[in-house]
Design a protein around this motif. Structure first.
Motif, PDB file in Angstrom:
ATOM      1  N   PRO A  46       0.947  -1.171   0.004  1.00  0.00           N
ATOM      2  CA  PRO A  46      -0.190  -0.047  -0.188  1.00  0.00           C
ATOM      3  C   PRO A  46       0.763   1.342   0.039  1.00  0.00           C
ATOM      4  O   PRO A  46       0.272   2.337  -0.230  1.00  0.00           O
ATOM      5  CB  PRO A  46      -0.912  -0.127   1.177  1.00  0.00           C
ATOM      6  CG  PRO A  46      -0.345  -1.302   2.313  1.00  0.00           C
ATOM      7  CD  PRO A  46       0.441  -1.948   1.082  1.00  0.00           C
ATOM      8  N   ALA A  47       2.274   1.375   0.414  1.00  0.00           N
ATOM      9  CA  ALA A  47       3.156   2.375   0.353  1.00  0.00           C
ATOM     10  C   ALA A  47       2.983   2.795  -1.105  1.00  0.00           C
ATOM     11  O   ALA A  47       3.283   3.921  -1.524  1.00  0.00           O
ATOM     12  CB  ALA A  47       4.253   2.212   0.851  1.00  0.00           C
ATOM     13  N   GLU A  49       5.414   2.554  -3.431  1.00  0.00           N
ATOM     14  CA  GLU A  49       7.002   2.998  -3.905  1.00  0.00           C
ATOM     15  C   GLU A  49       7.685   2.201  -4.467  1.00  0.00           C
ATOM     16  O   GLU A  49       7.642   1.038  -4.310  1.00  0.00           O
ATOM     17  CB  GLU A  49       7.285   3.708  -2.598  1.00  0.00           C
ATOM     18  CG  GLU A  49       6.624   5.212  -2.529  1.00  0.00           C
ATOM     19  CD  GLU A  49       7.045   5.886  -1.033  1.00  0.00           C
ATOM     20  OE1 GLU A  49       8.078   5.458  -0.860  1.00  0.00           O
ATOM     21  OE2 GLU A  49       6.288   6.936  -0.816  1.00  0.00           O
ATOM     22  N   VAL A  61       9.051  -7.939  -0.677  1.00  0.00           N
ATOM     23  CA  VAL A  61       9.819  -6.979   0.023  1.00  0.00           C
ATOM     24  C   VAL A  61       9.991  -5.572  -0.429  1.00  0.00           C
ATOM     25  O   VAL A  61      10.477  -5.471  -1.790  1.00  0.00           O
ATOM     26  CB  VAL A  61      11.281  -7.538  -0.329  1.00  0.00           C
ATOM     27  CG1 VAL A  61      12.162  -6.898   0.727  1.00  0.00           C
ATOM     28  CG2 VAL A  61      11.410  -9.208   0.261  1.00  0.00           C
ATOM     29  N   THR A  66      14.675  -1.867   3.364  1.00  0.00           N
ATOM     30  CA  THR A  66      14.282  -3.454   3.793  1.00  0.00           C
ATOM     31  C   THR A  66      14.731  -4.229   2.768  1.00  0.00           C
ATOM     32  O   THR A  66      15.010  -5.456   3.259  1.00  0.00           O
ATOM     33  CB  THR A  66      12.758  -3.426   3.803  1.00  0.00           C
ATOM     34  OG1 THR A  66      12.282  -2.337   4.569  1.00  0.00           O
ATOM     35  CG2 THR A  66      12.000  -4.655   4.117  1.00  0.00           C
TER      36      THR A  66
END
Lengths: 228, 228
Positions: A46-47, A49, A61, A66
């Motif tokens: 949901p980010a 990016e 990932v 991360t």
């Protein structure tokens, strides 16, 4: 084969493409324009990016830092002497400090503005328009002290975080490379930083990045010149 | 005894105070106002941001995420079942994804504006002045979807990143706590998120945070009420 969702001139994506190449991993590259907020991409994370990696087991990932930690945990020891996150505690702190410097501080003060104003706005169907030159000028002013900081560090050390190439060099060079593509690195101002960058961009892992092109933007001649 | 340079209402500092307390580490707390750009503090780390930890060996560990990784590497295994960064690969990815969500995305869209406009500007001798209410309003609008995301996740899981308390809960609750101190969390909008926060703020590690006060700002009655 792992898949990497990336943008050719997104500095965070470039950091991870370098990290993957140094780990000997060749992902399938999938180009994603995060500002399009594509539903299928948001379903992965949901980010929304870049970069986002999907490994061979299907594990998603997301995010440069991360992914870098994941690559070290799955393949770091196998790199032996060439491990990109050192094994000793102080070394790990120093590499993470500098990775954070470039992925957050440099990104916020330089590369995000250059990427958004000079590149992404060309392709945005909503919210595009002319680049905000105040932001571009701020980025050009800010990059100078980052360049001097790179010069300061590499005067005392072989590489940015110590004696060996690390994630710090890859993160820094990835971010610098986007500014360099746009002709926004004042190389004349710091010879030591320039020598460091020439060493990083001569690495085999850098080749694919230097060949990326974007419609309508021609990088300066020095961009892909390994001897400057 | 380790030292932690922090700001009482800096959400990144609060995340690390919670992480230290959960690890059973009681640092000497040193209050720092990063916007004063104090020379001695910049000498510890040129990024000049809180939190910054100095451990018993004198090692300087700057930045919330770098400190969290350091604490896990030095004390994570000793926590056994209560380890805050899980031992399995997928669990680590999920915790890091959510830590990055709150320390970067939530910070950029909510807590940095609230902290700067409503708190720091009161104490700045240069660059202070009246809060920019457009930014405060933007933060108040943005926090709503973060709250719903917390509610969505904790409807499916015991804790934010899975079955156990992790760094994800500490980072999220630290950031939420600053907005809550300022009365800017619309708790009525998500009952599940509210229940999750009540559980986190009841932890012993949270007590010191809830007692912090800042001259001239009175938090709402619910702020330190463990039952809401």
């Amino acid at each position: 084969m792992p898949s990497l969702y990336h943008q050719p001139l997104c500095p965070q994506s470039r950091f991870i493409r370098l990290a993957l190449a140094e780990h000997g991993v060749e992902p399938q590259l999938i180009e994603e324009r995060p500002y399009e907020r594509r539903r299928e991409f948001l379903a992965l994370d949901p980010a929304g990016e870049t970069p986002l990696l999907i490994d061979d087991t299907g594990l998603i990932v997301p995010g440069a830092v991360t992914i870098a930690e994941y690559l070290d945990e799955t393949g770091g020891v196998a790199l032996g002497e060439n491990r990109l996150l050192p094994s000793d505690l102080a070394g790990r702190v120093e590499v993470r400090r500098l990775v954070s410097w470039f992925t957050q501080k440099f990104y916020g003060e330089v590369s995000n503005w250059l990427l958004t104003e000079k590149i992404n706005k060309r392709f945005m169907t909503n919210g595009g328009g002319a680049p905000d030159m105040d932001l571009v000028r701020a980025a050009r002013a800010n990059i100078r002290y980052h360049l001097h900081y790179i010069g300061y560090l590499t005067q005392q050390r072989n590489w940015l975080a110590g004696d060996k190439l690390s994630y710090a060099d890859l993160a820094a060079a990835a971010h610098i490379s986007v500014a360099d593509f746009l002709g926004d690195v004042p190389w004349d101002e710091d010879e030591t930083a320039k020598l460091w960058y020439a060493r990083v961009k001569s690495r085999k892992s850098f080749r694919a990045l230097l060949n990326d092109r974007v419609p309508g933007i021609t990088p300066p001649a020095v961009y892909a010149d390994l001897d400057f």
